[in-house]
Enzyme design. Structure first.
Site, PDB file in Angstrom:
ATOM      1  N   SER A  69       0.826  -1.208   0.000  1.00 14.65           N
ATOM      2  CA  SER A  69       0.000   0.000   0.000  1.00 14.65           C
ATOM      3  C   SER A  69       0.855   1.250   0.000  1.00 14.65           C
ATOM      4  O   SER A  69       0.369   2.322  -0.344  1.00 14.65           O
ATOM      5  CB  SER A  69      -0.868   0.037   1.261  1.00 14.65           C
ATOM      6  OG  SER A  69      -1.643  -1.114   1.373  1.00 14.65           O
ATOM      7  N   GLU A 119      -3.547   0.105  -9.307  1.00 15.63           N
ATOM      8  CA  GLU A 119      -2.586   1.210  -9.387  1.00 15.63           C
ATOM      9  C   GLU A 119      -1.238   0.557  -9.722  1.00 15.63           C
ATOM     10  O   GLU A 119      -0.712  -0.232  -8.935  1.00 15.63           O
ATOM     11  CB  GLU A 119      -2.548   1.917  -8.017  1.00 15.63           C
ATOM     12  CG  GLU A 119      -1.916   3.277  -8.012  1.00 15.63           C
ATOM     13  CD  GLU A 119      -1.934   3.944  -6.620  1.00 15.63           C
ATOM     14  OE1 GLU A 119      -2.089   3.256  -5.594  1.00 15.63           O
ATOM     15  OE2 GLU A 119      -1.761   5.175  -6.591  1.00 15.63           O
ATOM     16  N   ASN A 130      -3.233   6.182  -1.636  1.00 18.35           N
ATOM     17  CA  ASN A 130      -3.132   6.418  -0.196  1.00 18.35           C
ATOM     18  C   ASN A 130      -2.594   7.792   0.157  1.00 18.35           C
ATOM     19  O   ASN A 130      -2.839   8.294   1.251  1.00 18.35           O
ATOM     20  CB  ASN A 130      -2.312   5.310   0.462  1.00 18.35           C
ATOM     21  CG  ASN A 130      -3.146   4.052   0.574  1.00 18.35           C
ATOM     22  OD1 ASN A 130      -4.266   4.102   1.073  1.00 18.35           O
ATOM     23  ND2 ASN A 130      -2.635   2.938   0.079  1.00 18.35           N
TER      24      ASN A 130
HETATM   25  P1  NAD Z   1      -3.311  -9.906   5.805  1.00 19.17           P
HETATM   26  O1  NAD Z   1      -2.803  -9.730   7.185  1.00 19.17           O
HETATM   27  O2  NAD Z   1      -4.742 -10.254   5.596  1.00 19.17           O
HETATM   28  O3  NAD Z   1      -2.439 -11.045   5.050  1.00 19.17           O
HETATM   29  C1  NAD Z   1      -1.037 -11.078   5.063  1.00 19.17           C
HETATM   30  C2  NAD Z   1      -0.603 -12.525   4.903  1.00 19.17           C
HETATM   31  O4  NAD Z   1       0.824 -12.554   4.698  1.00 19.17           O
HETATM   32  C3  NAD Z   1      -0.880 -13.400   6.143  1.00 19.17           C
HETATM   33  O5  NAD Z   1      -1.662 -14.519   5.772  1.00 19.17           O
HETATM   34  C4  NAD Z   1       0.512 -13.817   6.602  1.00 19.17           C
HETATM   35  O6  NAD Z   1       0.554 -15.132   7.133  1.00 19.17           O
HETATM   36  C5  NAD Z   1       1.306 -13.738   5.304  1.00 19.17           C
HETATM   37  N1  NAD Z   1       2.753 -13.663   5.468  1.00 19.17           N
HETATM   38  C6  NAD Z   1       3.472 -13.037   6.430  1.00 19.17           C
HETATM   39  N2  NAD Z   1       4.800 -13.243   6.230  1.00 19.17           N
HETATM   40  C7  NAD Z   1       4.924 -13.996   5.101  1.00 19.17           C
HETATM   41  C8  NAD Z   1       6.020 -14.532   4.380  1.00 19.17           C
HETATM   42  N3  NAD Z   1       7.272 -14.325   4.781  1.00 19.17           N
HETATM   43  N4  NAD Z   1       5.763 -15.275   3.286  1.00 19.17           N
HETATM   44  C9  NAD Z   1       4.503 -15.503   2.883  1.00 19.17           C
HETATM   45  N5  NAD Z   1       3.415 -15.013   3.520  1.00 19.17           N
HETATM   46  C10 NAD Z   1       3.613 -14.266   4.616  1.00 19.17           C
HETATM   47  O7  NAD Z   1      -2.919  -8.562   5.030  1.00 19.17           O
HETATM   48  P2  NAD Z   1      -3.609  -7.937   3.716  1.00 19.17           P
HETATM   49  O8  NAD Z   1      -4.648  -6.962   4.126  1.00 19.17           O
HETATM   50  O9  NAD Z   1      -3.936  -9.047   2.772  1.00 19.17           O
HETATM   51  O10 NAD Z   1      -2.390  -7.074   3.129  1.00 19.17           O
HETATM   52  C11 NAD Z   1      -1.372  -7.645   2.354  1.00 19.17           C
HETATM   53  C12 NAD Z   1      -0.681  -6.563   1.567  1.00 19.17           C
HETATM   54  O11 NAD Z   1      -1.620  -5.915   0.725  1.00 19.17           O
HETATM   55  C13 NAD Z   1      -0.007  -5.477   2.402  1.00 19.17           C
HETATM   56  O12 NAD Z   1       1.174  -5.075   1.773  1.00 19.17           O
HETATM   57  C14 NAD Z   1      -1.051  -4.371   2.378  1.00 19.17           C
HETATM   58  O13 NAD Z   1      -0.485  -3.104   2.586  1.00 19.17           O
HETATM   59  C15 NAD Z   1      -1.571  -4.515   0.967  1.00 19.17           C
HETATM   60  N6  NAD Z   1      -2.920  -3.951   0.716  1.00 19.17           N
HETATM   61  C16 NAD Z   1      -3.913  -4.086   1.635  1.00 19.17           C
HETATM   62  C17 NAD Z   1      -5.175  -3.559   1.369  1.00 19.17           C
HETATM   63  C18 NAD Z   1      -6.315  -3.707   2.352  1.00 19.17           C
HETATM   64  O14 NAD Z   1      -7.349  -3.057   2.189  1.00 19.17           O
HETATM   65  N7  NAD Z   1      -6.198  -4.547   3.349  1.00 19.17           N
HETATM   66  C19 NAD Z   1      -5.425  -2.915   0.145  1.00 19.17           C
HETATM   67  C20 NAD Z   1      -4.397  -2.814  -0.786  1.00 19.17           C
HETATM   68  C21 NAD Z   1      -3.140  -3.339  -0.491  1.00 19.17           C
END
Ligand code: NAD
Length: 287
Positions: free
Chosen positions: A124, A157, A195
């Site tokens: 993000s 994006e 963001n």
């Molecule tokens: P989340 O917490 O739901 O999922 C993250 C996952 O990553 C978890 O299942 C965790 O076990 C896994 N993980 C951690 N370390 C790891 C590793 N070394 N190898 C493989 N997997 C690993 O988080 P999310 O909301 O899905 O966010 C993930 C990414 O997407 C972040 O970078 C976040 O900024 C981005 N993002 C989030 C949103 C949102 O609305 N939540 C929107 C756009 C982008």
């Protein structure tokens, strides 16, 4: 390689959380073989269940036929080790939003992914240029910032790091269209566009709560009815996760060095209390 899959048949997605499973979902529906990799076997099982449920919902709505949904699910493999990237032509990283973690993952992916494979991050806010500098292929590193929920939201994006090549950008723009999305190309600056603009609005809404200008309900209603936003900023913050909002504001504050981005103390307090929004059952609202 057919055009329907954007010239890339095999994909890997790192992380099976709310974003990772959504990204795996859209790749599989548009005909890619996908390996979804997470360090947690539980997260993989939950991610797969979520994909199955969301595919079923699309079938019920008539957006997908049952056979296509079954075929999409069958295209998704899961694994707990990064070396399962195998022969992927594109890797999309969607692991937890922590800089040190992303750096390590990209160093490993650079070693493990085939030569010439594109390494994309769904971060993000973390700098694509810095992530790319951790690899020996910065020209093949790019941001692919999907919106939540991924199967529903139209935007990707596409973020060019300083060294990202024109060819990589063109391939990722084409791939995003093949996934049924609308890509928009932007450059790598803290928070990118989405963001950089959204988080200061959410932060200001939180200041309004802290200063007693209005209740969360009042603030959200003003923004919904007055600005025609489909949901108010505090509802949206709860949906994104208050810890994620705080992490993004820290990146804006550190990266741009302007006090106007300082995270509201009430946001810090909620995160410290474990009030993270929807995912923890309590944020500005109770769930
Ligand atoms: P989340 O917490 O739901 O999922 C993250 C996952 O990553 C978890 O299942 C965790 O076990 C896994 N993980 C951690 N370390 C790891 C590793 N070394 N190898 C493989 N997997 C690993 O988080 P999310 O909301 O899905 O966010 C993930 C990414 O997407 C972040 O970078 C976040 O900024 C981005 N993002 C989030 C949103 C949102 O609305 N939540 C929107 C756009 C982008």
């Amino acid at each position: 390689m057919s055009d329907t899959v954007g010239g890339m048949q095999r994909a890997a997605v790192i992380g099976a959380g709310q974003m990772g499973n959504g990204i795996a979902h859209v790749f599989a529906v548009s005909g890619h073989e996908v390996t979804m990799i997470d360090v947690s076997a539980d997260a993989l099982a939950r991610g797969r269940d979520t994909i199955a449920r969301n595919l079923e919902r699309q079938v019920k709505k008539g957006a997908l036929d049952a056979e296509a949904a079954g075929a999409a699910l069958a295209r998704i493999q899961t694994a707990t080790a990064l070396d399962a990237v195998g022969t992927a032509q594109i890797v999309v990283e969607a692991a937890t939003e922590r800089t040190d973690l992303k750096f390590r993952i990209f160093e490993d992916l650079d070693r493990l992914a085939p030569e010439g494979a594109i390494l994309a991050s769904n971060t993000s806010s973390i700098s694509i240029t810095e992530i790319a500098a951790r690899t020996t292929r910065p020209e093949l590193v790019i941001g692919m910032h999907f919106m939540n929920p991924v199967p529903v939201m139209q935007l990707v994006e596409v973020i060019r790091g300083l060294a990202t090549s024109d060819a990589t950008t063109a391939q990722v723009m084409a791939l995003s269209r093949a996934l049924g999305k609308t890509p928009v190309e932007v450059n790598d600056f803290p928070g990118f566009v989405a963001n950089r603009i959204l988080m200061p609005m959410i932060n200001e809404a939180i200041y309004c709560v802290m200063e007693g200008v209005g209740t969360p309900e009042a603030i959200d209603t003003v923004m919904k009815l007055g600005m025609n936003h489909p949901m108010g900023p505090l509802t949206l913050a709860d949906f994104i996760g208050l810890d994620t909002c705080l992490a993004i504001l820290e990146v804006l504050h550190d990266g741009l060095g302007d006090p106007k981005y300082r995270p509201c103390p009430l946001l810090r307090k909620y995160v410290a209390a474990g009030w993270l929004g929807r995912k923890s059952g309590r944020g500005f609202y109770q769930y």
